[in-house]
Design a protein around this motif. Structure first.
Motif, PDB file in Angstrom:
ATOM      1  N   MET A   1     -11.455  74.938  27.460  1.00 60.72           N
ATOM      2  CA  MET A   1     -10.157  75.056  27.135  1.00 60.72           C
ATOM      3  C   MET A   1     -10.402  74.683  25.820  1.00 60.72           C
ATOM      4  SD  MET A   1      -7.871  73.604  29.707  1.00 60.72           S
ATOM      5  CE  MET A   1      -7.694  72.251  29.758  1.00 60.72           C
ATOM      6  N   GLU A   2      -8.163  75.209  25.484  1.00 57.82           N
ATOM      7  CA  GLU A   2      -8.413  74.923  23.624  1.00 57.82           C
ATOM      8  C   GLU A   2      -7.918  73.284  23.715  1.00 57.82           C
ATOM      9  OE1 GLU A   2      -4.278  76.939  23.765  1.00 57.82           O
ATOM     10  OE2 GLU A   2      -3.795  75.827  25.127  1.00 57.82           O
ATOM     11  N   ASN A   3      -7.746  72.906  23.030  1.00 57.35           N
ATOM     12  CA  ASN A   3      -7.635  71.363  22.534  1.00 57.35           C
ATOM     13  C   ASN A   3      -6.167  70.879  23.328  1.00 57.35           C
ATOM     14  OD1 ASN A   3      -7.230  68.727  22.186  1.00 57.35           O
ATOM     15  ND2 ASN A   3      -8.024  69.145  20.228  1.00 57.35           N
ATOM     16  N   VAL A   4      -5.746  71.049  24.343  1.00 60.89           N
ATOM     17  CA  VAL A   4      -4.251  70.044  24.648  1.00 60.89           C
ATOM     18  C   VAL A   4      -3.899  69.350  24.634  1.00 60.89           C
ATOM     19  CG1 VAL A   4      -4.429  72.580  26.585  1.00 60.89           C
ATOM     20  CG2 VAL A   4      -5.118  70.058  27.380  1.00 60.89           C
ATOM     21  N   ASN A   5      -4.889  68.185  23.825  1.00 59.78           N
ATOM     22  CA  ASN A   5      -4.343  67.251  23.849  1.00 59.78           C
ATOM     23  C   ASN A   5      -3.714  67.109  22.184  1.00 59.78           C
ATOM     24  OD1 ASN A   5      -5.664  66.201  25.782  1.00 59.78           O
ATOM     25  ND2 ASN A   5      -6.817  65.726  24.198  1.00 59.78           N
ATOM     26  N   LEU A   6      -3.979  68.493  21.609  1.00 62.90           N
ATOM     27  CA  LEU A   6      -3.131  68.548  20.465  1.00 62.90           C
ATOM     28  C   LEU A   6      -1.555  68.905  20.544  1.00 62.90           C
ATOM     29  CD1 LEU A   6      -5.583  70.298  18.133  1.00 62.90           C
ATOM     30  CD2 LEU A   6      -4.462  67.465  17.710  1.00 62.90           C
ATOM     31  N   LEU A   7      -1.832  69.686  21.563  1.00 62.04           N
ATOM     32  CA  LEU A   7      -0.590  70.189  21.871  1.00 62.04           C
ATOM     33  C   LEU A   7       0.699  68.969  22.256  1.00 62.04           C
ATOM     34  CD1 LEU A   7      -1.283  73.260  23.362  1.00 62.04           C
ATOM     35  CD2 LEU A   7      -0.563  73.255  21.036  1.00 62.04           C
ATOM     36  N   LEU A   8       0.119  67.938  23.319  1.00 62.36           N
ATOM     37  CA  LEU A   8       0.517  66.694  23.999  1.00 62.36           C
ATOM     38  C   LEU A   8       1.019  65.918  22.685  1.00 62.36           C
ATOM     39  CD1 LEU A   8       0.906  65.384  26.469  1.00 62.36           C
ATOM     40  CD2 LEU A   8      -1.320  64.109  26.529  1.00 62.36           C
ATOM     41  N   LYS A   9       0.003  65.322  21.886  1.00 66.44           N
ATOM     42  CA  LYS A   9      -0.048  64.543  20.965  1.00 66.44           C
ATOM     43  C   LYS A   9       1.725  65.157  20.269  1.00 66.44           C
ATOM     44  CE  LYS A   9      -1.403  62.606  16.313  1.00 66.44           C
ATOM     45  NZ  LYS A   9      -0.900  62.909  15.231  1.00 66.44           N
ATOM     46  N   GLU A  10       1.881  66.690  19.749  1.00 68.17           N
ATOM     47  CA  GLU A  10       3.134  67.127  19.441  1.00 68.17           C
ATOM     48  C   GLU A  10       4.210  67.107  19.791  1.00 68.17           C
ATOM     49  OE1 GLU A  10       2.764  71.217  17.386  1.00 68.17           O
ATOM     50  OE2 GLU A  10       0.508  70.802  17.362  1.00 68.17           O
ATOM     51  N   PHE A  39      -5.938  69.351  36.456  1.00 69.87           N
ATOM     52  CA  PHE A  39      -5.880  70.239  37.047  1.00 69.87           C
ATOM     53  C   PHE A  39      -6.361  72.102  37.192  1.00 69.87           C
ATOM     54  CE2 PHE A  39      -2.587  74.272  38.730  1.00 69.87           C
ATOM     55  CZ  PHE A  39      -3.129  74.154  39.629  1.00 69.87           C
ATOM     56  N   MET A  40      -5.463  71.824  35.083  1.00 68.78           N
ATOM     57  CA  MET A  40      -5.922  73.734  34.748  1.00 68.78           C
ATOM     58  C   MET A  40      -7.904  73.495  34.369  1.00 68.78           C
ATOM     59  SD  MET A  40      -3.317  73.558  31.749  1.00 68.78           S
ATOM     60  CE  MET A  40      -4.092  74.888  30.746  1.00 68.78           C
ATOM     61  N   SER A  47      -6.068  78.470  29.123  1.00 70.52           N
ATOM     62  CA  SER A  47      -5.499  77.799  27.871  1.00 70.52           C
ATOM     63  C   SER A  47      -3.735  77.816  28.030  1.00 70.52           C
ATOM     64  CB  SER A  47      -5.416  79.518  27.016  1.00 70.52           C
ATOM     65  OG  SER A  47      -3.895  79.712  26.277  1.00 70.52           O
ATOM     66  N   ILE A  48      -3.177  76.965  27.620  1.00 73.74           N
ATOM     67  CA  ILE A  48      -2.094  76.499  28.073  1.00 73.74           C
ATOM     68  C   ILE A  48      -1.164  77.720  28.172  1.00 73.74           C
ATOM     69  CG2 ILE A  48       0.531  76.142  27.490  1.00 73.74           C
ATOM     70  CD1 ILE A  48      -1.331  74.044  28.916  1.00 73.74           C
ATOM     71  N   ASN A  49      -1.235  79.610  27.758  1.00 76.30           N
ATOM     72  CA  ASN A  49      -0.831  80.534  27.594  1.00 76.30           C
ATOM     73  C   ASN A  49      -1.135  81.188  28.595  1.00 76.30           C
ATOM     74  OD1 ASN A  49       1.540  82.167  26.207  1.00 76.30           O
ATOM     75  ND2 ASN A  49       0.360  81.515  23.770  1.00 76.30           N
ATOM     76  N   GLU A  50      -2.306  80.746  29.358  1.00 76.34           N
ATOM     77  CA  GLU A  50      -2.377  81.760  30.343  1.00 76.34           C
ATOM     78  C   GLU A  50      -2.413  80.935  32.238  1.00 76.34           C
ATOM     79  OE1 GLU A  50      -6.684  83.281  30.653  1.00 76.34           O
ATOM     80  OE2 GLU A  50      -6.472  82.690  28.061  1.00 76.34           O
ATOM     81  N   VAL A  51      -1.260  79.653  31.926  1.00 73.61           N
ATOM     82  CA  VAL A  51      -0.794  79.337  33.252  1.00 73.61           C
ATOM     83  C   VAL A  51       0.277  80.585  33.396  1.00 73.61           C
ATOM     84  CG1 VAL A  51       0.341  77.398  33.698  1.00 73.61           C
ATOM     85  CG2 VAL A  51      -1.392  77.288  32.125  1.00 73.61           C
ATOM     86  N   SER A  91       7.497  78.066  19.880  1.00 77.78           N
ATOM     87  CA  SER A  91       6.616  79.372  19.678  1.00 77.78           C
ATOM     88  C   SER A  91       4.928  78.959  20.075  1.00 77.78           C
ATOM     89  CB  SER A  91       6.940  79.573  18.351  1.00 77.78           C
ATOM     90  OG  SER A  91       7.785  79.826  18.336  1.00 77.78           O
ATOM     91  N   LYS A  92       4.616  78.021  20.684  1.00 80.99           N
ATOM     92  CA  LYS A  92       3.191  77.979  21.109  1.00 80.99           C
ATOM     93  C   LYS A  92       3.045  78.905  22.237  1.00 80.99           C
ATOM     94  CE  LYS A  92       3.072  74.456  18.028  1.00 80.99           C
ATOM     95  NZ  LYS A  92       1.301  74.793  17.277  1.00 80.99           N
ATOM     96  N   VAL A  93       3.541  79.168  24.017  1.00 80.37           N
ATOM     97  CA  VAL A  93       3.929  79.958  24.218  1.00 80.37           C
ATOM     98  C   VAL A  93       4.992  80.971  24.682  1.00 80.37           C
ATOM     99  CG1 VAL A  93       2.403  77.811  25.429  1.00 80.37           C
ATOM    100  CG2 VAL A  93       5.026  77.868  25.612  1.00 80.37           C
ATOM    101  N   ASP A  94       4.820  81.823  25.594  1.00 78.62           N
ATOM    102  CA  ASP A  94       5.623  82.774  25.379  1.00 78.62           C
ATOM    103  C   ASP A  94       6.961  83.101  27.101  1.00 78.62           C
ATOM    104  OD1 ASP A  94       4.534  84.451  23.829  1.00 78.62           O
ATOM    105  OD2 ASP A  94       2.810  84.881  24.623  1.00 78.62           O
ATOM    106  N   THR A  95       6.163  82.275  27.875  1.00 77.01           N
ATOM    107  CA  THR A  95       7.240  81.996  28.847  1.00 77.01           C
ATOM    108  C   THR A  95       6.805  81.060  29.537  1.00 77.01           C
ATOM    109  OG1 THR A  95       5.389  82.784  30.204  1.00 77.01           O
ATOM    110  CG2 THR A  95       7.107  83.849  29.567  1.00 77.01           C
TER     111      THR A  95
END
Length: 298
Positions: A1-10, A39-40, A47-51, A91-95
């Motif tokens: 899984m991608e590094n969601v912690n970087l997105l969380l930090k932002e 949960f993911m 990926s966050i984009n695939e939720v 612009s990290k996710v589409d929806t």
């Protein structure tokens, strides 16, 4: 899984710098999102984009199965929804898969408050012969006089008080500032506490905060709650108390005596008047009870 912690930090930096949220609120967001990331992992979502919306509904179902309260579930879903809203902006996710998730309808619970006679009992029960008692009386008076939150009360500095004009500078949620007046009872209690009680409690400590504990260090929100618990025990009142009840009483008593909603909203520091309108339900209940108790043909 991608590094969601970087997105969380932002996202956390956004909450701190742009939204000016308190650390307590930010910690809550971080906890809810880390739980969702687990949960993911369990669902093998890479990926966050695939939720998807279906994943969001499954997560909601899981929260219900864990028997969380409706209010808790709403908070958890709102945190995740805000995170995806931020990611869309960047612009990290589409929806936003949580955009259309229906939150559970909350029961409208009216805030607890004290009747004026009950508060009078509480005021009379405080022993002002000791430094701690002078502090407790000042605490009770200033919270009832201004309707401030416990966290706002803990943050009061001596420089925030204008004792000549009886006005307090309050630093509220999101670092928003507002001026709130207070009356002669609070002014007298604060003056006596600063001149006598605070000096004795401070000892060799040196800091600008108004309310201090037995060691002279700044009183925390938890410390204030403990003091109010002790007040109730000393008063002999058979009632559970939390400091927010004093804030509720402040608003209710003002409205009962004819204050307008906008003024009460400004005094409470509510960003939306809908939050203040809760108290109009209390005043209606009060009117109904008074009517039923006193009208000869009720």
């Amino acid at each position: 899984m991608e590094n969601v912690n970087l997105l969380l930090k932002e996202f956390i930096e956004y909450l701190q710098l742009e939204k000016n949220y308190s650390q307590l609120t930010i910690d809550s967001y971080e906890h809810e999102l880390k739980t969702f990331f687990m949960f993911m992992d369990e669902q093998a979502i890479p990926s966050i984009n695939e939720v998807t919306h279906q994943d969001a509904r499954l997560y909601l179902t899981k929260l219900f199965e864990q028997r969380f309260a409706k209010k808790t579930i709403s908070r958890k879903i709102s945190s995740i929804r805000s995170f995806f809203k931020f990611l869309m902006r960047e612009s990290k996710v589409d929806t936003n898969p949580f955009a259309q998730v229906s939150l559970p309808k909350l029961e409208k619970k009216l805030p607890d408050f004290f009747y004026e006679e009950e508060l009078e009992v509480l005021f009379q029960s405080v022993d002002c012969s000791t430094p701690a008692g002078q502090r407790d009386k000042a605490l009770l008076e200033i919270i009832y006089a201004t309707g401030i939150r416990v966290s706002e009360c803990a943050g009061i500095k001596l420089s925030d008080l204008d004792q000549h004009l009886s006005i307090l500078l309050v630093k509220g949620k999101g670092n928003k500032e507002r001026y709130v007046p207070y009356g002669k009872f609070a002014n007298q209690a604060i003056h006596e506490y600063i001149e006598y009680g605070r000096k004795k409690l401070m000892g060799k400590q040196n800091h600008p905060y108004l309310f201090v504990n037995q060691k002279g260090t700044p009183l925390t929100a938890r410390g204030i709650r403990y003091i109010f618990d002790e007040m109730i025990k000393q008063s002999g009142m058979n009632k559970h108390i939390h400091p927010h009840m004093i804030r509720h009483s402040f608003a209710t008593h003002l409205l009962n005596r004819g204050a307008d909603l906008r003024t009460v909203q400004e005094l409470l520091g509510h960003s939306s008047i809908s939050s203040t309108q809760t108290y109009t339900h209390l005043t209606k209940e009060h009117l109904k009870k008074t009517y039923l108790a006193h009208h000869p043909r009720a």
